[in-house]
Each structure stands twice: as structure tokens, then as C-alpha cells.
Design a protein around this motif. Structure first.
Motif, PDB file in Angstrom:
ATOM      1  N   LEU A  53      19.714  -6.076 -26.395  1.00 22.98           N
ATOM      2  CA  LEU A  53      20.302  -6.894 -25.337  1.00 22.98           C
ATOM      3  C   LEU A  53      21.532  -6.257 -24.704  1.00 22.98           C
ATOM      4  O   LEU A  53      22.110  -6.806 -23.773  1.00 22.98           O
ATOM      5  CB  LEU A  53      20.695  -8.262 -25.908  1.00 22.98           C
ATOM      6  CG  LEU A  53      19.550  -9.208 -26.245  1.00 22.98           C
ATOM      7  CD1 LEU A  53      20.069 -10.398 -27.041  1.00 22.98           C
ATOM      8  CD2 LEU A  53      18.848  -9.670 -24.982  1.00 22.98           C
ATOM      9  N   SER A  54      21.953  -5.110 -25.233  1.00 17.32           N
ATOM     10  CA  SER A  54      23.188  -4.491 -24.768  1.00 17.32           C
ATOM     11  C   SER A  54      23.021  -3.896 -23.365  1.00 17.32           C
ATOM     12  O   SER A  54      21.924  -3.882 -22.801  1.00 17.32           O
ATOM     13  CB  SER A  54      23.618  -3.389 -25.739  1.00 17.32           C
ATOM     14  OG  SER A  54      22.750  -2.270 -25.632  1.00 17.32           O
ATOM     15  N   ALA A  88       8.065 -16.727 -21.548  1.00 14.98           N
ATOM     16  CA  ALA A  88       8.372 -15.629 -22.465  1.00 14.98           C
ATOM     17  C   ALA A  88       7.094 -15.223 -23.172  1.00 14.98           C
ATOM     18  O   ALA A  88       6.144 -16.014 -23.286  1.00 14.98           O
ATOM     19  CB  ALA A  88       9.437 -16.045 -23.481  1.00 14.98           C
ATOM     20  N   ALA A  89       7.060 -13.995 -23.656  1.00 18.10           N
ATOM     21  CA  ALA A  89       5.877 -13.484 -24.355  1.00 18.10           C
ATOM     22  C   ALA A  89       5.796 -14.076 -25.750  1.00 18.10           C
ATOM     23  O   ALA A  89       6.810 -14.226 -26.441  1.00 18.10           O
ATOM     24  CB  ALA A  89       5.925 -11.965 -24.430  1.00 18.10           C
ATOM     25  N   PHE A 111      15.176 -15.067 -26.335  1.00 20.17           N
ATOM     26  CA  PHE A 111      16.522 -15.644 -26.433  1.00 20.17           C
ATOM     27  C   PHE A 111      17.111 -15.864 -25.039  1.00 20.17           C
ATOM     28  O   PHE A 111      17.655 -16.934 -24.741  1.00 20.17           O
ATOM     29  CB  PHE A 111      17.421 -14.720 -27.264  1.00 20.17           C
ATOM     30  CG  PHE A 111      18.883 -15.020 -27.138  1.00 20.17           C
ATOM     31  CD1 PHE A 111      19.440 -16.121 -27.761  1.00 20.17           C
ATOM     32  CD2 PHE A 111      19.712 -14.193 -26.385  1.00 20.17           C
ATOM     33  CE1 PHE A 111      20.791 -16.408 -27.629  1.00 20.17           C
ATOM     34  CE2 PHE A 111      21.062 -14.467 -26.253  1.00 20.17           C
ATOM     35  CZ  PHE A 111      21.606 -15.575 -26.883  1.00 20.17           C
ATOM     36  N   LEU A 112      17.004 -14.857 -24.175  1.00 25.51           N
ATOM     37  CA  LEU A 112      17.533 -15.000 -22.816  1.00 25.51           C
ATOM     38  C   LEU A 112      16.804 -16.110 -22.057  1.00 25.51           C
ATOM     39  O   LEU A 112      17.433 -16.894 -21.332  1.00 25.51           O
ATOM     40  CB  LEU A 112      17.396 -13.678 -22.058  1.00 25.51           C
ATOM     41  CG  LEU A 112      18.206 -12.493 -22.581  1.00 25.51           C
ATOM     42  CD1 LEU A 112      17.869 -11.238 -21.780  1.00 25.51           C
ATOM     43  CD2 LEU A 112      19.701 -12.778 -22.524  1.00 25.51           C
ATOM     44  N   PRO A 126      21.931 -21.166 -10.285  1.00 26.59           N
ATOM     45  CA  PRO A 126      21.945 -21.274 -11.745  1.00 26.59           C
ATOM     46  C   PRO A 126      21.940 -19.884 -12.390  1.00 26.59           C
ATOM     47  O   PRO A 126      21.524 -18.893 -11.781  1.00 26.59           O
ATOM     48  CB  PRO A 126      20.654 -22.037 -12.053  1.00 26.59           C
ATOM     49  CG  PRO A 126      20.318 -22.757 -10.796  1.00 26.59           C
ATOM     50  CD  PRO A 126      20.779 -21.869  -9.689  1.00 26.59           C
ATOM     51  N   LEU A 127      22.410 -19.821 -13.625  1.00 29.16           N
ATOM     52  CA  LEU A 127      22.469 -18.545 -14.337  1.00 29.16           C
ATOM     53  C   LEU A 127      21.082 -17.931 -14.482  1.00 29.16           C
ATOM     54  O   LEU A 127      20.122 -18.606 -14.843  1.00 29.16           O
ATOM     55  CB  LEU A 127      23.080 -18.745 -15.726  1.00 29.16           C
ATOM     56  CG  LEU A 127      24.596 -18.916 -15.791  1.00 29.16           C
ATOM     57  CD1 LEU A 127      25.024 -19.314 -17.189  1.00 29.16           C
ATOM     58  CD2 LEU A 127      25.291 -17.628 -15.371  1.00 29.16           C
ATOM     59  N   THR A 128      20.981 -16.639 -14.211  1.00 27.18           N
ATOM     60  CA  THR A 128      19.747 -15.889 -14.402  1.00 27.18           C
ATOM     61  C   THR A 128      19.783 -15.182 -15.746  1.00 27.18           C
ATOM     62  O   THR A 128      20.837 -15.072 -16.394  1.00 27.18           O
ATOM     63  CB  THR A 128      19.578 -14.840 -13.291  1.00 27.18           C
ATOM     64  OG1 THR A 128      20.665 -13.897 -13.397  1.00 27.18           O
ATOM     65  CG2 THR A 128      19.581 -15.487 -11.912  1.00 27.18           C
ATOM     66  N   CYS A 129      18.634 -14.667 -16.180  1.00 27.26           N
ATOM     67  CA  CYS A 129      18.586 -13.904 -17.432  1.00 27.26           C
ATOM     68  C   CYS A 129      19.498 -12.685 -17.357  1.00 27.26           C
ATOM     69  O   CYS A 129      20.161 -12.336 -18.334  1.00 27.26           O
ATOM     70  CB  CYS A 129      17.148 -13.473 -17.736  1.00 27.26           C
ATOM     71  SG  CYS A 129      16.077 -14.823 -18.286  1.00 27.26           S
ATOM     72  N   ASN A 130      19.542 -12.028 -16.201  1.00 22.46           N
ATOM     73  CA  ASN A 130      20.412 -10.858 -16.050  1.00 22.46           C
ATOM     74  C   ASN A 130      21.875 -11.227 -16.245  1.00 22.46           C
ATOM     75  O   ASN A 130      22.620 -10.529 -16.945  1.00 22.46           O
ATOM     76  CB  ASN A 130      20.224 -10.240 -14.660  1.00 22.46           C
ATOM     77  CG  ASN A 130      18.824  -9.730 -14.433  1.00 22.46           C
ATOM     78  OD1 ASN A 130      17.865 -10.500 -14.474  1.00 22.46           O
ATOM     79  ND2 ASN A 130      18.685  -8.449 -14.199  1.00 22.46           N
ATOM     80  N   GLU A 131      22.288 -12.345 -15.647  1.00 16.09           N
ATOM     81  CA  GLU A 131      23.688 -12.739 -15.757  1.00 16.09           C
ATOM     82  C   GLU A 131      24.016 -13.225 -17.166  1.00 16.09           C
ATOM     83  O   GLU A 131      25.114 -12.971 -17.679  1.00 16.09           O
ATOM     84  CB  GLU A 131      24.000 -13.821 -14.723  1.00 16.09           C
ATOM     85  CG  GLU A 131      25.478 -14.048 -14.491  1.00 16.09           C
ATOM     86  CD  GLU A 131      26.192 -12.827 -13.948  1.00 16.09           C
ATOM     87  OE1 GLU A 131      27.402 -12.686 -14.210  1.00 16.09           O
ATOM     88  OE2 GLU A 131      25.537 -12.001 -13.262  1.00 16.09           O
TER      89      GLU A 131
END
Length: 410
Positions: A25-26, A127-128, A341-342, A360-365
Motif C-alpha cells: 500500500l506504500s 474488490a477481487a 482494505f482500500l 468523496p474520498l477515492t481509493c487513491n486518496e
């Protein structure tokens, strides 16, 4: 991480797998055992490599935990299981499953490794939940090659639709529910997959080629031939779902198919409102459903493309530098967990209204904020210099080995 902690009998791999998932996730520009180990504060990559290759834990059980986690948090009674494959371009021939084959990642035939994924898509997110490596005939016909790559010597060849059937069955047999399955032409053109879904009473909207033949009350026709017979009044403008630039509007038409078996079967036709390009879908449902439902399911197929994009871009799904099957399955399973998780955090955040003038918050953010504010490790100069020495020492050994090998071959 508490969901999968019980899959590790020793405390060392239990702590290390947490570091690896955080490393996935880094914001590292390139993620592998070397870079993640340095980022996580370890002195060498040996521990990370041991976790992926030799440590005792079952990636399939962790995969089941990931599936439970996704369904628990993204549950939707009308969820769609979307199946599709993606390829990772590789060099050499030693990596498990690699051969020259077409991959959509490159858009041409390349030396690549291909895997099939199953994505759970609901209203709250996607999600997968499963993965299967596609092992070509060039591998399954060579037991020694399979053994060297960590596969069973008796590994049998399975087509991509067969892998999809296996994953859907595993999902449903685990007690989870999904009302629909969606996929592209590779899967829609396979009658065994369609039959397996019908026997389970699972609806599907699967793409088929224009040359695909179906049976109507007037006889048997190609899909593109039937499209020409659709009257203008039969087309309806409907959205296939919201995209980044707004709703994806197309013209849609549906034709009932003749079949004595129970259930409702149709040919769904999609027409691009700008270019007039047509796409075709075979549809089945245990009971008749409105056209809007079929369109929604057909539009869900893009969720798997979004997973590939974010799974690779945010969780390093495709950056594994491993050769053997066990290491591959462990890496991609942990990458699926990181992405899940994201997706779950995003789904929870979207239940709250966003402040004015903000989306709204995205997975990237979420990834940026999580790593920056919560887990960003800080290492001193001694740690950085130690890793520089380790890399140069390892590279010197590799260079000397290459020169010795070259000398013996001369």
C-alpha cells in the motif's frame, strides 16, 4: 490483519506479512521484496523472500478470508460476480505460466503470464475475491517444467472459462450469494460455463461475438443478423452506470430466445450512440427481469477493469518478481487483501456526506492519507547506507557469477 493472523502458526511470519501488506500500500515507485523490506525497516530482503517462498502458510485459506472480508463489508443482495483475465509481461521462460500469448495489458502477443480474477461488485464498491493462474498447454504437457515451478506434476490444462467456473462454484459453495455473473466474449461464448450457471440458478449477462448464433421463435440466427431486424421503436436509451465523466448512456434492445428449459433467456444488444458500434450479450435469469436490470449487470463488467487499474496501481498486483507458483499465489492474494482494505474504507467513507466542493474520498486518496498520516516509516541514514551496501554487495556477487558462467561457456 486480524482476519488472517490465524493462518500463520509462527509469530515471525505473522508480523512480517503485515509489513508486506503495508509495503504493497506504500508510495514506493517499484514494489518487490527488496524495496518493501527496506521501506519496512528490515536489514535484508531475506525475510520477505522467505515469507513468499518457503514459510508455511496456505494462500488459499487467506484468499478465503479476503473473500469473507469483502462480502461482509460490501454485501449486496444484487451483487454481480465479474470475471476477466489480465496479463503481466515477463522476460524469459522460467516464470510459472509464462509463454507467448495475447494479453490485453500490452494489446498484442507478448511473453506474458495470464491470470483470471473474480471480482465482487455491489452498490457499495468492488474488490477481487478469487484468482486462478492460467497454465498453458505448453506447461501442462511438460511435468518436469511444472514441478520445477512448484506446480503439481499432474496439473491438468484448464481453459479460462473453466477457471471462471471453478471460482464461481467455490464462491457459491462457501455459502456466499451473488445474483449475477458478468464477463466478456471469452466467457460468454463458452456453453459449459453458461450451463453451469443455469444449473445453479445464477443469472448472467455475458458478452458474445457478433457471429454468435442464437435460437428465436423464428429460427436460428447470428447475433448481428438479429440486430438488423430490431425496429427503431425497440431501442431504449439507458445508462450502463456512472463513470468518471458522467453516466454511460447507450441504446439498448432485447430479443427473447426460444428454449424449452426453465428460466428466461435473451439476447441483449448495446448500440453506441455516437459511433453506432454494436455489442451483444447472452442473458439468463431464473425469472423474467426488466431491461434495466440486464443493462445494470452488463454495465458492471467495467468494475473488473477498474480493479485491474487500481489493484496494479495502488497494491502492486502486477509487480511480483517471483518464479514459482506458491510465491505468485501468495503475492497476488496479499495484493488482493491490500486493495480490498482500500475498497472497504472507501465504502465506509461514502456513507458520510462529503464536505461542500469536495468529491468523496477515492481509493487513491485514501492510500495517500493512510500511508502519510498513519504508517509512514522514518529511517535514519545508517539504515539507508546499510541497504546501499547490501545492494552493491549482492550485485557484485551476481556480476562475478555471470562472468564465471560466461568463461565456462567460451
Amino acid at each position: 490483519m486480524s482476519r488472517i493472523a490465524g493462518r500463520f502458526t509462527r509469530v515471525e511470519p505473522r508480523f512480517r506479512v503485515r509489513k508486506l501488506v503495508l509495503g504493497l500500500l506504500s508510495d514506493l515507485p517499484r514494489k518487490n521484496c527488496w524495496t518493501i523490506a527496506e521501506w519496512a525497516g528490515e536489514r535484508t530482503p531475506d525475510g520477505m523472500q522467505h515469507l513468499l517462498g518457503r514459510a508455511k502458510w496456505d494462500a488459499d485459506r487467506v484468499r478465503d478470508d479476503v473473500c469473507d472480508y469483502v462480502v461482509d463489508h460490501l454485501h449486496d443482495d444484487q451483487a454481480v460476480l465479474v470475471v476477466d483475465e489480465t496479463g503481466d509481461v515477463k522476460k524469459g521462460t522460467g516464470t510459472v505460466g509464462v509463454q507467448r500469448q495475447y494479453t490485453g495489458t500490452a494489446g498484442r502477443i507478448e511473453n506474458a503470464q495470464v491470470a483470471v480474477y473474480l471480482v465482487y461488485a455491489g452498490r457499495r464498491g468492488h474488490a477481487a475475491v478469487d484468482r486462478e493462474l492460467y497454465v498453458p498447454r505448453s506447461w501442462t504437457s511438460d511435468p518436469d517444467r511444472c514441478r520445477d515451478a512448484g506446480l503439481d506434476q499432474d496439473t491438468a490444462f484448464a481453459t479460462k472459462p473453466e477457471l471462471a467456473t471453478r471460482m464461481v462454484a467455490r464462491f457459491l459453495d462457501a455459502g456466499h450469494q451473488a445474483a449475477w455473473v458478468a464477463g466478456d466474449e471469452v466467457y460468454g461464448g463458452n456453453p459449459r460455463l453458461r450451463t453451469a450457471l443455469e444449473e445453479r440458478g445464477t443469472g448472467y449477462v455475458l458478452a458474445v461475438a457478433c457471429s454468435h448464433e442464437v435460437t428465436t421463435g423464428a429460427g436460428r440466427f447470428r447475433a448481428d443478423t438479429l440486430a438488423k431486424k430490431v425496429p427503431k421503436r425497440a431501442w431504449q436509451k439507458l445508462s450502463a452506470g456512472a463513470g468518471a465523466k458522467g453516466h454511460r448512456f447507450y441504446d439498448w434492445a432485447v430479443i427473447d430466445l426460444a428454449d424449452p428449459r426453465p428460466g428466461s433467456r435473451q439476447l441483449l444488444i448495446r448500440r453506441n450512440r455516437s459511433t453506432g458500434e454494436l455489442a451483444y450479450y447472452r442473458c439468463y435469469s431464473p425469472a423474467p427481469v426488466p431491461l434495466t436490470v440486464l443493462v445494470r449487470v452488463a454495465g458492471s463488467r467495467w468494475r473488473v477493469e477498474e480493479f485491474f487499474q487500481s489493484g496494479k496501481g495502488l497494491a502492486a498486483l502486477d509487480e511480483h518478481q517471483v518464479r514459482r507458483y506458491a510465491s505468485w499465489s501468495r503475492w497476488v492474494t496479499l495484493a488482493m487483501l491490500a486493495h480490498a482494505f482500500l475498497a472497504v474504507v472507501r465504502a465506509d467513507e461514502h456513507t458520510r456526506p462529503a464536505p461542500d466542493a469536495l468529491i468523496p474520498l477515492t481509493c487513491n486518496e485514501i492510500q495517500r492519507l493512510f500511508i502519510t498520516l498513519v504508517v509512514r516509516p522514518v529511517h535514519d541514514a545508517a539504515h539507508r547506507l546499510g541497504w546501499s551496501d547490501w545492494r552493491r554487495r549482492h550485485q557484485a556477487r551476481s556480476q562475478a557469477g555471470h562472468y564465471r558462467r560466461q568463461a565456462t561457456q567460451a
